[in-house]
Design a protein around this motif. Structure first.
Motif, PDB file in Angstrom:
ATOM      1  N   LEU A   1      25.261  26.569  -4.193  1.00  0.00           N
ATOM      2  CA  LEU A   1      26.135  26.545  -4.446  1.00  0.00           C
ATOM      3  C   LEU A   1      26.870  24.821  -4.488  1.00  0.00           C
ATOM      4  O   LEU A   1      27.604  25.080  -5.116  1.00  0.00           O
ATOM      5  N   SER A   2      25.900  24.427  -3.534  1.00  0.00           N
ATOM      6  CA  SER A   2      26.417  22.872  -3.280  1.00  0.00           C
ATOM      7  C   SER A   2      26.658  22.991  -4.828  1.00  0.00           C
ATOM      8  O   SER A   2      27.079  21.458  -5.430  1.00  0.00           O
ATOM      9  N   SER A   3      25.040  22.627  -5.658  1.00  0.00           N
ATOM     10  CA  SER A   3      24.996  22.029  -6.067  1.00  0.00           C
ATOM     11  C   SER A   3      25.856  22.662  -7.733  1.00  0.00           C
ATOM     12  O   SER A   3      26.105  21.557  -8.340  1.00  0.00           O
ATOM     13  N   ARG A   4      25.682  23.914  -7.620  1.00  0.00           N
ATOM     14  CA  ARG A   4      27.413  24.021  -8.794  1.00  0.00           C
ATOM     15  C   ARG A   4      28.511  23.355  -8.317  1.00  0.00           C
ATOM     16  O   ARG A   4      29.088  23.295  -9.608  1.00  0.00           O
ATOM     17  N   GLU A   5      29.126  22.627  -7.528  1.00  0.00           N
ATOM     18  CA  GLU A   5      29.869  22.189  -7.315  1.00  0.00           C
ATOM     19  C   GLU A   5      30.256  20.788  -7.712  1.00  0.00           C
ATOM     20  O   GLU A   5      31.091  20.197  -8.106  1.00  0.00           O
TER      21      GLU A   5
ATOM     22  N   LYS B   1      16.638  33.002   7.343  1.00  0.00           N
ATOM     23  CA  LYS B   1      17.590  31.699   7.032  1.00  0.00           C
ATOM     24  C   LYS B   1      17.110  30.852   5.720  1.00  0.00           C
ATOM     25  O   LYS B   1      17.639  30.413   5.647  1.00  0.00           O
ATOM     26  N   THR B   2      16.072  31.008   5.003  1.00  0.00           N
ATOM     27  CA  THR B   2      15.432  30.216   4.527  1.00  0.00           C
ATOM     28  C   THR B   2      16.578  29.865   3.220  1.00  0.00           C
ATOM     29  O   THR B   2      16.980  29.609   2.717  1.00  0.00           O
ATOM     30  N   TYR B   3      16.883  31.413   2.513  1.00  0.00           N
ATOM     31  CA  TYR B   3      17.367  32.227   1.447  1.00  0.00           C
ATOM     32  C   TYR B   3      19.047  31.282   1.628  1.00  0.00           C
ATOM     33  O   TYR B   3      18.870  31.223   1.007  1.00  0.00           O
ATOM     34  N   ASP B   4      19.219  31.681   3.021  1.00  0.00           N
ATOM     35  CA  ASP B   4      20.492  31.267   3.493  1.00  0.00           C
ATOM     36  C   ASP B   4      21.251  29.709   3.411  1.00  0.00           C
ATOM     37  O   ASP B   4      21.838  29.556   2.413  1.00  0.00           O
ATOM     38  N   LEU B   5      19.969  28.088   3.186  1.00  0.00           N
ATOM     39  CA  LEU B   5      19.677  27.443   3.283  1.00  0.00           C
ATOM     40  C   LEU B   5      19.082  26.661   1.778  1.00  0.00           C
ATOM     41  O   LEU B   5      20.075  26.240   1.221  1.00  0.00           O
ATOM     42  N   TRP B   6      18.759  27.409   1.159  1.00  0.00           N
ATOM     43  CA  TRP B   6      18.659  27.921  -0.638  1.00  0.00           C
ATOM     44  C   TRP B   6      20.128  28.161  -0.931  1.00  0.00           C
ATOM     45  O   TRP B   6      21.011  27.282  -1.946  1.00  0.00           O
TER      46      TRP B   6
END
Length: 168
Positions: free
Chosen positions: A163-167, A153-158
């Motif tokens: 991914l968002s930071s790369r956009e 769950k923590t990895y998925d949130l990260w």
């Protein structure tokens, strides 16, 4: 004899000319570590063996370096100390856990790499900089090693944040 020497010199020149000096392995004497890997472009596709961006080999290599460079402060399994949120006598916070129970998962790969490379001083902390000791590949292996302790769950949130930071 001269032919053998000439061939040896040619072979040595060819090896030197063909080597990529932008990616140096770090030696144990503290030679400058460089790398041409950009953490912002590391593939985030799930490795079939781990289900995450990193391979088991990266985790294994990272755990070796973690044991040598990080475990003394961050704990053997990246668990840190129980009172990591409380300042010490000098007003500094102890090293936080990196096992997914603190704030490391909030940060993109490039930021995690930067903190390992440049240390905590740019952010007001006291963590030493490892950029002269570990190249980017080795720092990414360190990150893989402590991310391997993160619950899914923590990895998925990260990953969502990464991914968002790369956009942007």
């Amino acid at each position: 004899m001269i032919r053998t020497i000439t061939l040896t010199i040619c072979a040595a020149i060819t090896l030197v000319a063909c080597s990529d000096d932008t990616e140096q392995a770090t030696n144990n004497q503290g030679a400058k570590a460089t790398s041409n890997i950009d953490p912002k472009t590391v593939s985030l596709l799930a490795n079939p063996q781990t289900g995450r961006w990193y391979s088991p080999a990266q985790v294994d290599k990272g755990k070796q370096n973690f044991a040598q460079y990080c475990a003394g402060c961050h704990g053997v399994k990246a668990e840190s100390t129980p009172n990591w949120r409380t300042t010490d006598a000098t007003g500094n916070y102890p090293p936080p856990p990196l096992n997914g129970t603190a704030h490391a998962w909030h940060h993109p790969l490039a930021v995690l790499d930067m903190v390992i490379r440049d240390g905590g001083a740019p952010l007001g902390g006291v963590m030493p900089a490892w950029g002269q000791v570990l190249n980017t590949e080795q720092r990414l292996e360190l990150i893989a090693s402590f991310q391997s302790y993160w619950p899914d769950k923590t990895y998925d949130l990260w990953l969502e944040r990464e991914l968002s930071s790369r956009e942007e």
